[in-house]
Design a protein around this motif. Structure first.
Motif, PDB file in Angstrom:
ATOM      1  N   GLY A 338      -3.172  26.135   8.054  1.00 57.87           N
ATOM      2  CA  GLY A 338      -3.170  25.986   6.598  1.00 57.87           C
ATOM      3  C   GLY A 338      -3.962  27.079   5.909  1.00 57.87           C
ATOM      4  N   SER A 339      -5.130  27.415   6.448  1.00 59.91           N
ATOM      5  CA  SER A 339      -5.942  28.490   5.868  1.00 59.91           C
ATOM      6  C   SER A 339      -5.205  29.823   5.930  1.00 59.91           C
ATOM      7  N   ALA A 340      -4.565  30.083   7.080  1.00 53.91           N
ATOM      8  CA  ALA A 340      -3.799  31.319   7.221  1.00 53.91           C
ATOM      9  C   ALA A 340      -2.614  31.344   6.253  1.00 53.91           C
ATOM     10  N   ASN A 341      -2.002  30.175   6.057  1.00 54.24           N
ATOM     11  CA  ASN A 341      -0.906  30.075   5.074  1.00 54.24           C
ATOM     12  C   ASN A 341      -1.351  30.557   3.705  1.00 54.24           C
ATOM     13  N   ALA A 342      -2.538  30.093   3.292  1.00 51.76           N
ATOM     14  CA  ALA A 342      -3.059  30.466   1.972  1.00 51.76           C
ATOM     15  C   ALA A 342      -3.236  31.977   1.867  1.00 51.76           C
ATOM     16  N   LEU A 343      -3.812  32.566   2.897  1.00 53.55           N
ATOM     17  CA  LEU A 343      -4.033  34.009   2.899  1.00 53.55           C
ATOM     18  C   LEU A 343      -2.704  34.765   2.851  1.00 53.55           C
ATOM     19  N   ILE A 344      -1.731  34.307   3.634  1.00 48.88           N
ATOM     20  CA  ILE A 344      -0.418  34.954   3.665  1.00 48.88           C
ATOM     21  C   ILE A 344       0.269  34.851   2.307  1.00 48.88           C
ATOM     22  N   ASP A 345       0.242  33.660   1.719  1.00 48.17           N
ATOM     23  CA  ASP A 345       0.933  33.455   0.438  1.00 48.17           C
ATOM     24  C   ASP A 345       0.354  34.328  -0.674  1.00 48.17           C
ATOM     25  N   VAL A 346      -0.971  34.350  -0.784  1.00 47.08           N
ATOM     26  CA  VAL A 346      -1.610  35.142  -1.851  1.00 47.08           C
ATOM     27  C   VAL A 346      -1.325  36.625  -1.667  1.00 47.08           C
ATOM     28  N   THR A 347      -1.521  37.128  -0.477  1.00 49.66           N
ATOM     29  CA  THR A 347      -1.380  38.573  -0.260  1.00 49.66           C
ATOM     30  C   THR A 347       0.073  39.019  -0.338  1.00 49.66           C
ATOM     31  N   ALA A 348       0.980  38.266   0.272  1.00 50.41           N
ATOM     32  CA  ALA A 348       2.392  38.676   0.263  1.00 50.41           C
ATOM     33  C   ALA A 348       2.957  38.653  -1.153  1.00 50.41           C
ATOM     34  N   LEU A 349       2.687  37.589  -1.889  1.00 53.59           N
ATOM     35  CA  LEU A 349       3.224  37.488  -3.246  1.00 53.59           C
ATOM     36  C   LEU A 349       2.643  38.570  -4.151  1.00 53.59           C
ATOM     37  N   THR A 350       1.334  38.807  -4.067  1.00 54.21           N
ATOM     38  CA  THR A 350       0.718  39.833  -4.905  1.00 54.21           C
ATOM     39  C   THR A 350       1.257  41.216  -4.554  1.00 54.21           C
ATOM     40  N   LEU A 351       1.457  41.479  -3.265  1.00 52.42           N
ATOM     41  CA  LEU A 351       2.041  42.759  -2.865  1.00 52.42           C
ATOM     42  C   LEU A 351       3.431  42.940  -3.464  1.00 52.42           C
ATOM     43  N   LEU A 352       4.257  41.917  -3.393  1.00 52.69           N
ATOM     44  CA  LEU A 352       5.615  42.030  -3.939  1.00 52.69           C
ATOM     45  C   LEU A 352       5.595  42.195  -5.456  1.00 52.69           C
ATOM     46  N   GLN A 353       4.704  41.483  -6.128  1.00 50.25           N
ATOM     47  CA  GLN A 353       4.611  41.607  -7.590  1.00 50.25           C
ATOM     48  C   GLN A 353       4.174  43.013  -7.992  1.00 50.25           C
ATOM     49  N   ARG A 354       3.414  43.672  -7.137  1.00 45.20           N
ATOM     50  CA  ARG A 354       2.937  45.021  -7.453  1.00 45.20           C
ATOM     51  C   ARG A 354       3.959  46.099  -7.137  1.00 45.20           C
ATOM     52  N   ILE A 355       4.738  45.918  -6.067  1.00 44.60           N
ATOM     53  CA  ILE A 355       5.567  47.031  -5.590  1.00 44.60           C
ATOM     54  C   ILE A 355       7.037  46.910  -5.974  1.00 44.60           C
ATOM     55  N   VAL A 356       7.444  45.774  -6.550  1.00 39.75           N
ATOM     56  CA  VAL A 356       8.844  45.604  -6.954  1.00 39.75           C
ATOM     57  C   VAL A 356       8.941  45.736  -8.471  1.00 39.75           C
ATOM     58  N   SER A 357       9.955  46.449  -8.926  1.00 42.31           N
ATOM     59  CA  SER A 357      10.169  46.634 -10.369  1.00 42.31           C
ATOM     60  C   SER A 357      10.327  45.279 -11.054  1.00 42.31           C
TER      61      SER A 357
END
Length: 552
Positions: A338-357
């Motif tokens: 569950g803790s790893a899930n949280a880390l994955i969700d925050v980082t992956a989503l923020t990365l996509l929001q930054r790098i996708v038009s």
């Protein structure tokens, strides 16, 4: 004694907390989080009760089957339905999704109370999943328009992940209690009520987001190209493709876990049906701790390495249950998952929001959402087959090892994403001084700085010719140009710009621009310029004022 280090360190840790508090103080963002809390709590309560029902009826194969029934239709429809979140106001999309889901789950409760065939329940579950595919892309694409800075966007995602893990904790616990006291239909009805309350929360959201000009262009473009835009982006851009691929690998393992948790609770650990809820609640509890820990990521630009660390931790923890199967080990390891899930969700989503038009973000997230459901279903079916063939322990080890290995193999690509995390400051400052971009939030402005291409013109060179088709917007870095139009000659210098009228009005170039000296320019392609200016009402108004003034 130097006290500076003692005063800066606490302040460094207070800054992320302030960003998170700012999210909660923003009424628009607060409504998003309230709606998300009801939605995710209802989802997990429903999933647990549906899994218990399927296990009662058909055993472990039934759990895998109901997973496939929900995920396969959603996987097919999701990537195409997500284009709605780029074409219509995203808060309206959220409200519609929540309302339709409330109706579907009410129907599921009524079907069970009436003794309807299993196929009716599974059909409603599939319909609910199809509609649900729209929620996450719409919410995630809405957040960048509400956040005022990259730090606040990260804080938004942390708040969303915290809420998600609270829902993952409360939903299964609520479901377990209701299953002990009443039965499955009561869980469905409770979930429907939570979704209805979430729809009420969303009704108060208002944004500055204007309809994108791409929506107008949609009439002139092939519908199939519009629908496939998310796939095309992932096919041609390696950075988002890598993030989505790894995220989907974790999703496959997550689908396997939905089956493995049921079998673990009932057969391996002897916890009974209520134990399914308790193990899922442990995942939520660990996720809540992990989400709170991710506050440290606020202000951090390099997020690819934490993303990778979360994937490895997820896989190792799951494999550890297979090696050391006990109630204590299982509870501790699923909490780490569950803790790893949280880390994955925050980082992956923020990365996509930054790098996708931004004009493609909802469709890219929609592709992920559709594939997410598909990978969940495949993971559930694969796990049920492996459990039947080799047992639950071997399945746990194989699933965890698969994810950890994939994350390690992606090290080089993830390092490249972190290398590109900082926008070029000279371009950023120059674009910030352009009136058309002055009111843009930080994230769209940073995307423009990354996208801007330098061009050098020789003295006397014609840069733009009157009557030609407009394809670029120009900002002058150094040098002088001369603008010539009927009854007009004007000189422009550093910080000035030209080329916007043809792009915004869809007309040929209205003037000829010639380099008076050697000139250095920053250029933006048509789509990049239009997406940035037309995507926010204040920028669109500023652009219109400039065009009117220049045409007069």
């Amino acid at each position: 004694m130097d006290h500076s280090q003692h005063t800066t360190r606490p302040r460094r840790w207070l800054a992320p907390l302030r960003a998170l508090i700012d999210v909660l103080h923003n009424p628009q963002l607060r409504r998003v989080q309230l709606a998300w809390s009801g939605c995710i709590t209802a989802e997990w309560a429903f999933i647990v009760a549906l899994g218990v029902y399927a296990f009662r009826e058909q055993g472990v194969i039934g759990v895998g089957l109901v997973g496939l029934v929900r995920t396969l239709p959603a996987a097919i429809v999701g990537p195409f339905a997500a284009s709605l979140a780029d074409r219509y106001r995203r808060e309206l999309v959220l409200r519609t999704v929540l309302t339709v889901r409330a109706v579907a789950l009410t129907g599921a409760a009524a079907a069970l109370w009436a003794g309807a065939p299993t196929i009716v329940l599974y059909g409603l579950a599939a319909a609910d999943a199809i509609v649900y595919t729209l929620f996450w892309p719409a919410q995630s694409a809405l957040l960048p328009s509400l956040a005022r800075s990259p730090e606040q966007l990260t804080a938004c995602n942390i708040a969303s992940t915290t809420v998600e893990n609270l829902g993952t904790l409360i939903g299964p616990t609520l479901s377990g209690v209701l299953l002990l006291v009443w039965d499955v239909p009561v869980v469905f009805a409770t979930a429907a009520a939570l979704l209805a309350l979430s729809a009420v929360a969303v009704a108060g959201i208002r944004t500055d987001e204007a309809p994108n000009l791409e929506g107008e262009e949609h009439q002139r473009r092939a519908a199939i190209g519009e629908l496939l835009a998310g796939f095309q982006t992932l096919a041609h851009e390696p950075r988002p493709r890598l993030v989505v691929s790894l995220y989907l690998a974790q999703t496959f393992c997550l689908g396997a876990l939905t089956v493995l948790i049921v079998v673990m609770a009932i057969e391996l650990l002897g916890l009974g049906e209520a134990g399914v809820g308790y193990l899922n609640a442990a995942v939520g509890a660990g996720g809540l701790v992990g989400a709170l820990a991710t506050v440290a990521l606020v202000g951090r630009r390099q997020l690819a390495v934490p993303f990778q660390a979360g994937l490895i931790a997820w896989g190792v923890a799951l494999a550890a249950i297979g090696f050391l199967p006990s109630r204590v080990t299982a509870l501790a390891m699923v909490a780490i998952v569950g803790s790893a899930n949280a880390l994955i969700d925050v980082t992956a989503l923020t990365l996509l929001q930054r790098i996708v038009s931004p004009h493609l973000l909802a469709r890219v997230l929609g592709v992920f959402e559709g594939l997410w459901w598909g990978m969940q279903g495949l993971g559930a079916i694969a796990a049920s087959l492996v459990v039947t063939q080799w047992g639950v322990r071997a399945s746990l080890v194989a699933t965890g090892t698969l994810l950890a290995t994939a994350a390690v193999l992606a090290s080089r690509g993830l390092a490249r994403i972190d290398d590109d995390a900082h926008p070029p400051q000279p371009q950023l400052e120059l674009l910030r001084g352009v009136p058309l971009f002055a009111s843009l939030p930080v994230l769209p402005l940073e995307r423009l700085a990354f996208a801007a291409e330098p061009v050098v013109g020789r003295a006397g060179e014609i840069l733009v010719r009157r009557g030609d088709e407009g394809d670029r917007f120009y900002v002058i870095v150094h040098g002088q140009v001369e603008v010539t139009a009927p009854q007009l000659t004007r000189a422009l210098g550093p910080g000035d710009f030209f080329g916007e009228i043809a792009l915004l009005r869809g007309v040929p170039r209205t003037a000829t621009v010639t380099a008076k000296t050697e000139v250095e320019l920053l250029t933006l392609e048509r789509q990049q310029f239009i997406s940035a200016v037309a995507g926010h009402a204040s920028s669109a108004a500023a652009a219109e004022a400039v065009v009117v003034a220049r045409l007069d």
